[in-house]
Write an enzyme that holds these catalytic residues in place. Sequence first.
Site, PDB file in Angstrom:
ATOM      1  N   TYR A 156       0.828  -1.201   0.000  1.00  0.00           N
ATOM      2  CA  TYR A 156       0.000   0.000   0.000  1.00  0.00           C
ATOM      3  C   TYR A 156       0.866   1.256   0.000  1.00  0.00           C
ATOM      4  O   TYR A 156       0.644   2.189  -0.774  1.00  0.00           O
ATOM      5  CB  TYR A 156      -0.910  -0.019   1.229  1.00  0.00           C
ATOM      6  CG  TYR A 156      -1.796   1.182   1.405  1.00  0.00           C
ATOM      7  CD1 TYR A 156      -2.957   1.336   0.654  1.00  0.00           C
ATOM      8  CD2 TYR A 156      -1.492   2.161   2.359  1.00  0.00           C
ATOM      9  CE1 TYR A 156      -3.787   2.428   0.833  1.00  0.00           C
ATOM     10  CE2 TYR A 156      -2.317   3.256   2.549  1.00  0.00           C
ATOM     11  CZ  TYR A 156      -3.456   3.387   1.787  1.00  0.00           C
ATOM     12  OH  TYR A 156      -4.273   4.480   1.970  1.00  0.00           O
ATOM     13  N   ALA A 159       2.559   1.704  -3.382  1.00  0.00           N
ATOM     14  CA  ALA A 159       1.599   2.141  -4.396  1.00  0.00           C
ATOM     15  C   ALA A 159       1.255   3.615  -4.230  1.00  0.00           C
ATOM     16  O   ALA A 159       1.162   4.367  -5.213  1.00  0.00           O
ATOM     17  CB  ALA A 159       0.338   1.283  -4.320  1.00  0.00           C
ATOM     18  N   LYS A 160       1.088   4.072  -3.000  1.00  0.00           N
ATOM     19  CA  LYS A 160       0.753   5.475  -2.767  1.00  0.00           C
ATOM     20  C   LYS A 160       1.941   6.383  -3.067  1.00  0.00           C
ATOM     21  O   LYS A 160       1.767   7.509  -3.552  1.00  0.00           O
ATOM     22  CB  LYS A 160       0.272   5.667  -1.327  1.00  0.00           C
ATOM     23  CG  LYS A 160      -1.090   5.063  -1.035  1.00  0.00           C
ATOM     24  CD  LYS A 160      -2.186   5.630  -1.915  1.00  0.00           C
ATOM     25  CE  LYS A 160      -3.567   5.178  -1.462  1.00  0.00           C
ATOM     26  NZ  LYS A 160      -4.644   5.687  -2.344  1.00  0.00           N
TER      27      LYS A 160
END
Length: 263
Positions: A156, A159-160
Amino acid sequence: MQNEQNYNNELKGKIALVTGGTKGIGKAIADKLTQAGAKVIVVARNHGQKPNPEHHFLAGDISNAQDTEALVKEIVDKFGKVDILINNVGGLNSPGGGYSVLTDEHWEKDLQVNLLSAVRLDRLLLPLMTAQKDGVIIHISSTSGLVPQWEANLVYGVAKSALNTYSKSLSNEVANKGIRVLTVSPGPVKTEGMEAFLNGYANNAGISVEQMTQTMMDKIGGIPMGRMAEPTEVAELVCFLVSPKASYLTGANYLIDGGNIPL
């Protein structure tokens, strides 16, 4: 909340699309844009528990390329344009525990949801914005993109972080076409998803939700304001950024974290 802003119908005549707009931050943003006068389309897999009858709901999975193309065609056919795009869809779908427990499938799923869904939707809608020489795109990222926690959210966070870089690059490319692109990075926000996350980890650790919440806050370095954000507080920032008041703002990443990130 007493400190909410009055936008005086500033967005009247604007068509806004909010992905993941039926719950949490997305719903708060969709509600706020509606209050500001915009006609709001929300895209999600289902209506959610408390749908707003003023929103135009479309069901779909924008982590899927075919679904996204069909949704955009339907939006263009029904509404003719999109002036404001809020790429809010995202989520933590991979297990904690670091690199060794993460499979290719975990990486691919989280990258689709947290990065490529926004890339895909931008690519499909930017020609419309370019043709009208006007538009605002907001990418909802996370402070995890700046300070990832490998134990809990490695994929996560990666990806951010990629979303942040993409958003900045895109803003530079389309600024001279009348389109503004901005990123909003919340820290912990008091949503149903966050509550489920904390409950799950608390149960696994054999501690109370309150203890788990404090552990999380300590793990990220503490929040000077001493609490998580409310979804409406994130929505207030987003509504300002898409309004005429923010007409000279583009390319920036706005942290809304109660002072957590020491920058």
